[in-house]
Design a protein around this motif. Sequence first.
Motif, PDB file in Angstrom:
ATOM      1  N   TYR A 275       0.835  -1.203   0.000  1.00 26.27           N
ATOM      2  CA  TYR A 275       0.000   0.000   0.000  1.00 26.27           C
ATOM      3  C   TYR A 275       0.870   1.254   0.000  1.00 26.27           C
ATOM      4  O   TYR A 275       1.615   1.501   0.944  1.00 26.27           O
ATOM      5  CB  TYR A 275      -0.931  -0.010   1.212  1.00 26.27           C
ATOM      6  N   ARG A 276       0.811   2.049  -1.079  1.00 27.43           N
ATOM      7  CA  ARG A 276       1.482   3.348  -1.195  1.00 27.43           C
ATOM      8  C   ARG A 276       2.956   3.272  -0.797  1.00 27.43           C
ATOM      9  O   ARG A 276       3.469   4.123  -0.090  1.00 27.43           O
ATOM     10  CB  ARG A 276       0.755   4.381  -0.330  1.00 27.43           C
ATOM     11  N   GLU A 278       5.647   3.842  -2.427  1.00 29.16           N
ATOM     12  CA  GLU A 278       6.474   4.981  -2.847  1.00 29.16           C
ATOM     13  C   GLU A 278       6.373   6.128  -1.855  1.00 29.16           C
ATOM     14  O   GLU A 278       7.361   6.831  -1.592  1.00 29.16           O
ATOM     15  CB  GLU A 278       6.049   5.469  -4.237  1.00 29.16           C
ATOM     16  N   PHE A 279       5.175   6.314  -1.272  1.00 28.22           N
ATOM     17  CA  PHE A 279       4.995   7.369  -0.274  1.00 28.22           C
ATOM     18  C   PHE A 279       5.850   7.096   0.957  1.00 28.22           C
ATOM     19  O   PHE A 279       6.501   8.013   1.488  1.00 28.22           O
ATOM     20  CB  PHE A 279       3.516   7.458   0.128  1.00 28.22           C
TER      21      PHE A 279
END
Length: 307
Positions: A275-276, A278-279
Amino acid sequence: MPDPEKAPLDAHGIELIKALATEAAAASTVSITTGGLGAGLPSTLPLAFDRKSQAFKSLKALIEEYRQAPDRRKGTATVETLASFIALVDRHKDENSVLFGKTVWPDPKLTAVLDYDKEGVPARNRSHRIVYAFPLTEEFKAWVNGNAKPMEQDLFAAFLEEHAAELAAPSDGERSTYEPLFKEKFATPSELIALSRHLEVFVSARVKQGIRLQTGERTIEFSEEHKDAKGEVVTIPGIFMVSLPAFVDGAAVRIPTRLRYRIVSGDVKWFYQLYRWEFFLREQVGHDLKQAASETGLPAFEGAPEA
């Protein structure tokens, strides 16, 4: 009476003519003052004047052949860890050095420009640098490379076993944030390992059905292919936590991960979705930039320096 203009030259006359001809052809050195031509120049420039071509030529290349030490620091050093980046910046920094951080995936990078400009003083060369490009760990590469890719049941079970050390229990805050968001229950590392071992047992079995329970959990029922086989029900968690260093010798990054499967004609394909991620990597790079700025005492900017 002999004509004086046609009289033969003596040895002295011949040498005099040769000397005058050599002097006329030889280059001479002159100094040019640079006052009023702007900053960044020495007060005088040594030049060679070629009488033959009536042109000035630079002596810099000739002088550089005899230089015994560099005239200034330049070049780019590359380091493999944040600790080495901070230590090397501390070794070479001065009061005008700065840090830049590119925090966006896929090529995050910290760059120290040791001879950077400062407002109100002459420009410097900006050519002595240190770069830390956040090399990824092999474990993190494995998770990213497998992200959202369907796997056969035996391969998925082996993947969970191999990466058991990178599974983590969720904190209370993570539970309260992600369980309502995904409407799924978090799995503990032990529950995931138990799941992988169940899957190994049923690798040759067929899947009869998948059911979502009122609790939010999902189950799938395996059965052997002969008619009197008893169905075996396996509970499938919806989300789990991955915790591992993304960068070599770096801090652990925690990424919530959704567990998914697809049933097609009795066969099941497994995959997970980070989940996300890269963030969470960008967040870690930003944290590392702040840490480098704090430990070196230098200003830090998000972005990249001039080429």
